[in-house]
Design an enzyme around this catalytic site. Structure first.
Site, PDB file in Angstrom:
ATOM      1  N   TYR A   1       0.864  -1.179  -0.036  1.00 25.22           N
ATOM      2  CA  TYR A   1       0.089   0.035  -0.064  1.00 25.22           C
ATOM      3  C   TYR A   1       0.805   1.147   0.085  1.00 25.22           C
ATOM      4  O   TYR A   1       2.109   0.962   0.182  1.00 25.22           O
ATOM      5  CB  TYR A   1      -1.106   0.109   1.317  1.00 25.22           C
TER       6      TYR A   1
ATOM      7  N   ARG B   1       8.061   4.184  -4.841  1.00 23.77           N
ATOM      8  CA  ARG B   1       8.231   3.453  -3.685  1.00 23.77           C
ATOM      9  C   ARG B   1       7.218   2.159  -3.859  1.00 23.77           C
ATOM     10  O   ARG B   1       7.346   0.994  -3.583  1.00 23.77           O
ATOM     11  CB  ARG B   1       7.872   3.863  -2.180  1.00 23.77           C
TER      12      ARG B   1
ATOM     13  N   LYS C   1       6.576  -1.899   1.753  1.00 27.19           N
ATOM     14  CA  LYS C   1       5.254  -1.428   2.433  1.00 27.19           C
ATOM     15  C   LYS C   1       4.206  -2.287   2.170  1.00 27.19           C
ATOM     16  O   LYS C   1       3.349  -2.066   1.666  1.00 27.19           O
ATOM     17  CB  LYS C   1       4.848   0.158   2.002  1.00 27.19           C
TER      18      LYS C   1
ATOM     19  N   GLU D   1      12.085   2.607  14.518  1.00 29.23           N
ATOM     20  CA  GLU D   1      11.072   3.497  13.852  1.00 29.23           C
ATOM     21  C   GLU D   1      10.016   3.531  14.651  1.00 29.23           C
ATOM     22  O   GLU D   1       9.677   2.590  15.521  1.00 29.23           O
ATOM     23  CB  GLU D   1      10.896   3.377  12.312  1.00 29.23           C
TER      24      GLU D   1
ATOM     25  N   LEU E   1      11.137   1.140   7.215  1.00 27.51           N
ATOM     26  CA  LEU E   1      10.549   1.997   6.032  1.00 27.51           C
ATOM     27  C   LEU E   1      11.439   3.163   5.541  1.00 27.51           C
ATOM     28  O   LEU E   1      11.509   3.973   6.480  1.00 27.51           O
ATOM     29  CB  LEU E   1       9.212   2.208   5.989  1.00 27.51           C
TER      30      LEU E   1
HETATM   31  N1  PDD Z   1       2.858   4.867   7.349  1.00 24.78           N
HETATM   32  N2  PDD Z   1       7.517   3.796   8.880  1.00 24.78           N
HETATM   33  C1  PDD Z   1       6.142   2.934   9.062  1.00 24.78           C
HETATM   34  C2  PDD Z   1       6.284   1.742   9.543  1.00 24.78           C
HETATM   35  C3  PDD Z   1       5.066   3.568   8.238  1.00 24.78           C
HETATM   36  O1  PDD Z   1       4.014   3.063   8.396  1.00 24.78           O
HETATM   37  C4  PDD Z   1       5.305   4.803   7.899  1.00 24.78           C
HETATM   38  C5  PDD Z   1       3.899   5.573   7.150  1.00 24.78           C
HETATM   39  C6  PDD Z   1       6.628   5.675   7.748  1.00 24.78           C
HETATM   40  C7  PDD Z   1       6.447   6.944   7.233  1.00 24.78           C
HETATM   41  O2  PDD Z   1       6.466   6.804   6.001  1.00 24.78           O
HETATM   42  P1  PDD Z   1       6.103   8.045   4.886  1.00 24.78           P
HETATM   43  O3  PDD Z   1       6.858   9.346   5.396  1.00 24.78           O
HETATM   44  O4  PDD Z   1       6.504   7.698   3.546  1.00 24.78           O
HETATM   45  O5  PDD Z   1       4.661   8.185   5.229  1.00 24.78           O
HETATM   46  C8  PDD Z   1       7.592   5.032   8.311  1.00 24.78           C
HETATM   47  C9  PDD Z   1       1.639   5.247   6.841  1.00 24.78           C
HETATM   48  C10 PDD Z   1       1.442   6.768   6.860  1.00 24.78           C
HETATM   49  C11 PDD Z   1       0.359   4.431   7.404  1.00 24.78           C
HETATM   50  O6  PDD Z   1       0.596   3.217   7.525  1.00 24.78           O
HETATM   51  O7  PDD Z   1      -0.805   5.081   7.455  1.00 24.78           O
END
Ligand code: PDD
Length: 285
Positions: free
Chosen positions: A33, A52, A149, A182, A207
């Site tokens: 996703y 990504r 992801k 993270e 991620l």
């Molecule tokens: N999550 N790490 C994890 C485990 C995440 O699920 C996310 C984002 C990030 C940050 O990634 P980005 O900057 O590309 O949003 C880091 C999304 C927002 C979610 O699962 O809703």
């Protein structure tokens, strides 16, 4: 106004939007996703999010359901039909519908694609950022390829629930060496006493956040010092500031971790400044 979702080639009423019980996303969490911020009618760092997505799909050998230029049209249509100008876009791709069998289905099985969009009041997030959020630390129970992801988010769900039950918003995940990887749905950052920004380096245990990548560019432009490396709980508790980044949180100050005040216990100047200038530096399309 009725909400609309895109499901496998059709725009349908959100309340009627369904996928088959044999969808491999439902059976095996066999899918990926993306979440992309919508800001003032545009998408933030759209290209990076869809690059990504292509990476996640390729790593799992799932065929892209649409060519990128067609997906871009679908996304715009979902945003328009839902009149979303501030909020989030959600894109999910699974390996498709096939009788339950762990082995990949035949190539004739098409991947499933779902696109939704949700309007959010930006003032709510701004209000949260003015106060800062709390986090708790908990064991990182995830698999060894979280650079993909994947929709398989059970450890993230459990960690976030634990945070909620402890009155916190985010969980910071701790690996078997006692290092922070993270957040459950964000990247984790601290600012040391010397003013150095620290976040976990890129490898398969985090991620590669799109917000993180953009922020690293902003940090360089601002002449701030960055270290991409592992950090442990001692450094966290003695940090001057802490914050998380993500498409849904942007740059969000963390003022309390495991019940301990970080810095002054209020959003710090570094996180607040980075948040304030983020949208000017990011690409909006
Ligand atoms: N999550 N790490 C994890 C485990 C995440 O699920 C996310 C984002 C990030 C940050 O990634 P980005 O900057 O590309 O949003 C880091 C999304 C927002 C979610 O699962 O809703």
């Amino acid at each position: 106004m009725s909400k609309i979702a895109y499901v496998n080639g059709r725009y349908v009423l959100h309340r009627d939007a369904v996928v088959h019980i044999d969808d491999r996303g439902y059976q095996f969490a066999d899918g990926v996703y993306e979440v992309c911020e919508v800001f003032r009618g545009g998408l933030i760092d759209e290209k990076r999010h869809f690059d990504r997505l292509a990476y996640s799909l390729a790593e799992l050998q799932i065929v892209a359901p649409l060519r990128p230029e067609v997906l871009a049209v679908v996304i715009r249509e979902v945003m328009a039909r839902n009149r979303v100008d501030n909020g989030y876009l959600y894109v999910q791709v699974t390996r498709g519908v096939a009788p339950r069998d762990h082995v990949f289905p035949p190539k004739s099985v098409r991947p499933s694609l779902v696109v939704t969009a949700r309007q959010i009041d930006p003032e709510k997030s701004a209000e949260t950022a003015r106060k800062g959020i709390s986090a708790v630390t908990t064991s990182d129970l995830r698999w060894k390829r979280v650079d993909i992801k994947s929709i398989s988010l059970l450890p993230n769900v459990l960690a976030r629930q634990l945070a909620r039950e402890q009155g916190a918003y985010e969980a910071w995940l701790v690996d078997s060496d006692g290092m922070i990887t993270e957040g459950a749905a964000s990247n984790a950052w601290i600012v040391s006493g010397a003013g150095t920004l620290i976040t976990h380096q890129i490898d398969h245990t985090i991620l590669r956040g799109i917000t993180r990548t953009r922020l690293i560019e902003i940090i360089a432009e601002q002449g701030l010092t960055l270290e991409e490396r592992r950090f442990g709980l001692e450094e966290v508790y003695s940090a001057r500031e802490a914050f998380v980044t993500g498409a849904t949180t942007l740059v969000m100050p963390v003022v309390r971790i495991d019940g301990r005040q970080i810095g002054t216990g209020t959003p710090g100047p570094v996180a607040s400044k980075l948040r304030a200038i983020f949208h000017d530096a990011a690409e909006r399309t």
